[in-house]
Design a protein around this motif. Structure first.
Motif, PDB file in Angstrom:
ATOM      1  N   VAL A 110      -6.353 -14.006  -4.775  1.00  0.00           N
ATOM      2  CA  VAL A 110      -5.589 -15.000  -4.021  1.00  0.00           C
ATOM      3  C   VAL A 110      -4.980 -14.408  -2.760  1.00  0.00           C
ATOM      4  N   LEU A 111      -4.392 -13.219  -2.888  1.00  0.00           N
ATOM      5  CA  LEU A 111      -3.569 -12.660  -1.821  1.00  0.00           C
ATOM      6  C   LEU A 111      -4.262 -11.602  -0.976  1.00  0.00           C
ATOM      7  N   GLY A 112      -5.277 -10.967  -1.517  1.00  0.00           N
ATOM      8  CA  GLY A 112      -5.828  -9.789  -0.865  1.00  0.00           C
ATOM      9  C   GLY A 112      -5.116  -8.536  -1.352  1.00  0.00           C
ATOM     10  N   VAL A 113      -5.671  -7.389  -1.015  1.00  0.00           N
ATOM     11  CA  VAL A 113      -5.198  -6.129  -1.579  1.00  0.00           C
ATOM     12  C   VAL A 113      -3.760  -5.820  -1.169  1.00  0.00           C
ATOM     13  N   ARG A 114      -3.460  -5.921   0.120  1.00  0.00           N
ATOM     14  CA  ARG A 114      -2.137  -5.485   0.595  1.00  0.00           C
ATOM     15  C   ARG A 114      -1.031  -6.365   0.031  1.00  0.00           C
TER      16      ARG A 114
END
Length: 213
Positions: A110-114
């Motif tokens: 949903v958010l991406g890695v960072r």
């Protein structure tokens, strides 16, 4: 990442709002309600600073949190879906932590890695402060704009507290504002230790505990 902002207790003279358990088929509508309510929240802004991106990812983020509570039939709402409270019963925290890798993957999708790493840091700090005693955990709550000021969220919290009292268990929440802390105190919560402070000038959460009655 779970917390409550202001949830004024229901007026003792007002009729008790009709409440019910939410159905999984309503998850999309409830995720949209939560995303709208938390779009400008300090925690979601800390995780996802860009407002346009935040609007895109929050429904999916809250979809995962809804799944966590739906697993325990622990999503309470008003019949018209104007207000919702996510919570978990005793022992759920250990079970959810055991599924941590699964949820980490979903949050990253949903958010991406960072940004998923920022969320994971919040969750780690929160987990370190959870009470050892069995407890009900009041987490995300939201009320639709036009329905605010009617004590709906306070009524939802009070419903969970009645269940906790019947089970002889305490209740735990995290207040994200002075108003939230005052509201929690009005429902019998007291401060539990120092604030949870996020790094780099991030917001803080105040752990709150309520003994069973």
């Amino acid at each position: 990442m779970t917390h409550l902002s202001t949830f004024p207790p229901p007026s003792p003279t007002a009729p008790r709002p009709v409440l019910r358990r939410a159905r999984r088929a309503e998850a999309g509508a409830l995720a949209a309600l939560l995303a709208d309510a938390f779009h400008d929240d300090p925690l979601t802004r800390w995780i996802t600073p860009d407002p346009e991106r935040r609007a895109r990812v929050l429904p999916g983020l809250f979809g995962v949190f809804l799944d966590m509570s739906f697993a325990y039939d622990a999503v309470t709402c008003t019949p018209d879906l104007d207000a919702v409270l996510l919570w978990t019963p005793p022992d759920a925290q250990a079970e959810l932590e055991a599924r941590g890798e699964e949820f980490a993957g979903r949050f990253e999708d949903v958010l991406g890695v960072r940004e998923a790493a920022s969320l994971a840091l919040i969750a780690e700090l929160q987990a370190s402060r959870h009470p050892v005693a069995p407890h009900y955990y009041a987490s995300f709550g939201a009320v639709r704009g036009g329905a605010r000021g009617r004590g709906l969220l306070g009524a939802l919290v009070a419903e969970v507290l009645r269940e906790a009292d019947a089970a002889g268990c305490g209740a735990y929440a995290e207040a994200s504002s002075p108003g939230g802390e005052a509201s929690a105190r009005g429902q019998g919560f007291v401060r539990l230790g120092e604030d949870i402070v996020l790094p780099d000038g991030g917001p803080r959460l105040r752990p709150m505990w309520r003994e069973p009655r």
